[in-house]
Design an enzyme around this catalytic site. Structure first.
Site, PDB file in Angstrom:
ATOM      1  N   PRO A 147      35.519   5.662  71.278  1.00  0.00           N
ATOM      2  CA  PRO A 147      36.594   4.745  71.632  1.00  0.00           C
ATOM      3  C   PRO A 147      36.101   3.622  72.418  1.00  0.00           C
ATOM      4  O   PRO A 147      35.260   3.945  73.173  1.00  0.00           O
ATOM      5  CB  PRO A 147      37.558   5.729  72.204  1.00  0.00           C
ATOM      6  CG  PRO A 147      37.387   7.044  71.618  1.00  0.00           C
ATOM      7  CD  PRO A 147      35.982   7.064  71.336  1.00  0.00           C
ATOM      8  N   GLU A 148      36.439   2.507  72.177  1.00  0.00           N
ATOM      9  CA  GLU A 148      35.923   1.272  73.168  1.00  0.00           C
ATOM     10  C   GLU A 148      37.166   0.920  74.004  1.00  0.00           C
ATOM     11  O   GLU A 148      38.310   1.556  73.942  1.00  0.00           O
ATOM     12  CB  GLU A 148      35.497   0.052  72.232  1.00  0.00           C
ATOM     13  CG  GLU A 148      34.266   0.724  71.498  1.00  0.00           C
ATOM     14  CD  GLU A 148      33.999  -0.390  70.725  1.00  0.00           C
ATOM     15  OE1 GLU A 148      33.839  -1.553  71.069  1.00  0.00           O
ATOM     16  OE2 GLU A 148      33.326  -0.172  69.683  1.00  0.00           O
TER      17      GLU A 148
END
Length: 285
Positions: free
Chosen positions: A2-3
């Protein structure tokens, strides 16, 4: 992994559903999920029990909860597959639920992690540049959606690097929150190939690139993030839909949305980069 947009979606869900509630008990079911907490799972569970959750915070890809104990913060590493789910206490336990915290409103905060790369750890809060952050997050730069993000300072920092611009964008000590997906998307918007030297870019070019980073992340946030599989979900288990809007990442051999040339895929740091050969010409050696 996840960013920033995906982590921010999770943070907002936690802020809505768990902030203000007290932890009644904590059950650690898998030791790998607390390996970053030096004193182990029993210590983490004992110290968290009875604490009231005060806030859900984030810097870049890093997420933490603060409590009514001003010296403690729960740093959450999502890793490749970590999920923070808020479920009714009576709901069946997920197969990979490795930590379960019971709250005073009859719900449970569950850390579900199929690949066990993530985990929880209690950390001491320190004040840095007027902001309280966990000790383990102190080295992380501010991200482009941070209200105190200093664009001109980051432009100078980026131009001071001699390495490839994509490599610099992924350096969380320069600017945080950007991973492979949003680096490729921002570079496509800016018409810059990831192998261009950061030092060779002009100040206006870097400034425009950071603007494209901010824009693509804001759009992804509005769409709930990017979900390529069932591993990234928000606290209610819903997926994000920004994948439908991607212009470069994951679109190898498909036509560029701007010029129609087939998107190319190239090796980059044990992963892949995606770019348009016409809009983003490779730099000459």
């Amino acid at each position: 992994m996840p960013e920033l947009p995906e982590v921010e979606v999770v943070r907002r869900g936690l802020a809505e559903h768990v902030v203000g509630h007290t932890i009644e008990s904590v059950l650690v079911k898998h030791p790998r999920s607390v390996r970053r907490h030096e004193l182990g799972g029993d210590d983490l569970a004992a110290r968290m029990t009875g604490l009231r959750i005060e806030s859900a915070c984030r810097r870049g890809k890093f997420l933490w909860l603060t409590f009514d104990d001003p010296d403690a913060a729960l740093v959450v590493h999502l890793g490749m597959s970590g999920q923070m789910l808020v479920q009714p206490a009576q709901a069946p336990l997920e197969k990979h639920a490795h930590i379960v915290a019971a709250l005073d409103n009859g719900t449970q905060l569950r850390f579900v992690d199929q690949r066990t790369f993530g985990g929880w750890a209690l950390n001491r809060l320190i004040t840095l540049d007027g902001t309280d952050v966990p000790e383990s997050v102190a080295h992380i730069a501010r991200d482009p959606l941070d209200p105190q993000f200093d664009t001109e300072a980051v432009v100078a920092r980026i131009r001071g690097k001699s390495s490839e611009i994509k490599r610099v964008l992924l350096d969380q000590t320069v600017v945080s929150g950007i991973g492979n997906i949003y680096a490729d998307e921002a570079l496509w918007r800016a018409r810059i190939h990831g192998e261009r030297s950061a030092a060779a870019l002009t100040r206006p070019a870097v400034r425009r690139l950071l603007g494209d980073v901010q824009a693509v992340m804001a759009e992804a946030l509005d769409a709930g993030g990017t979900s390529f599989d069932a591993l990234y979900v928000n606290v209610n288990g819903s997926s994000g839909y920004f994948e439908r809007s991607l212009a470069a990442y994951g679109r190898a051999d498909r036509p560029c949305r701007r010029c129609g040339a087939p998107i190319r895929r190239e090796k980059f740091m044990n992963r892949s980069s995606f770019s348009c050969p016409r809009c983003q010409p490779k730099p000459r050696r």
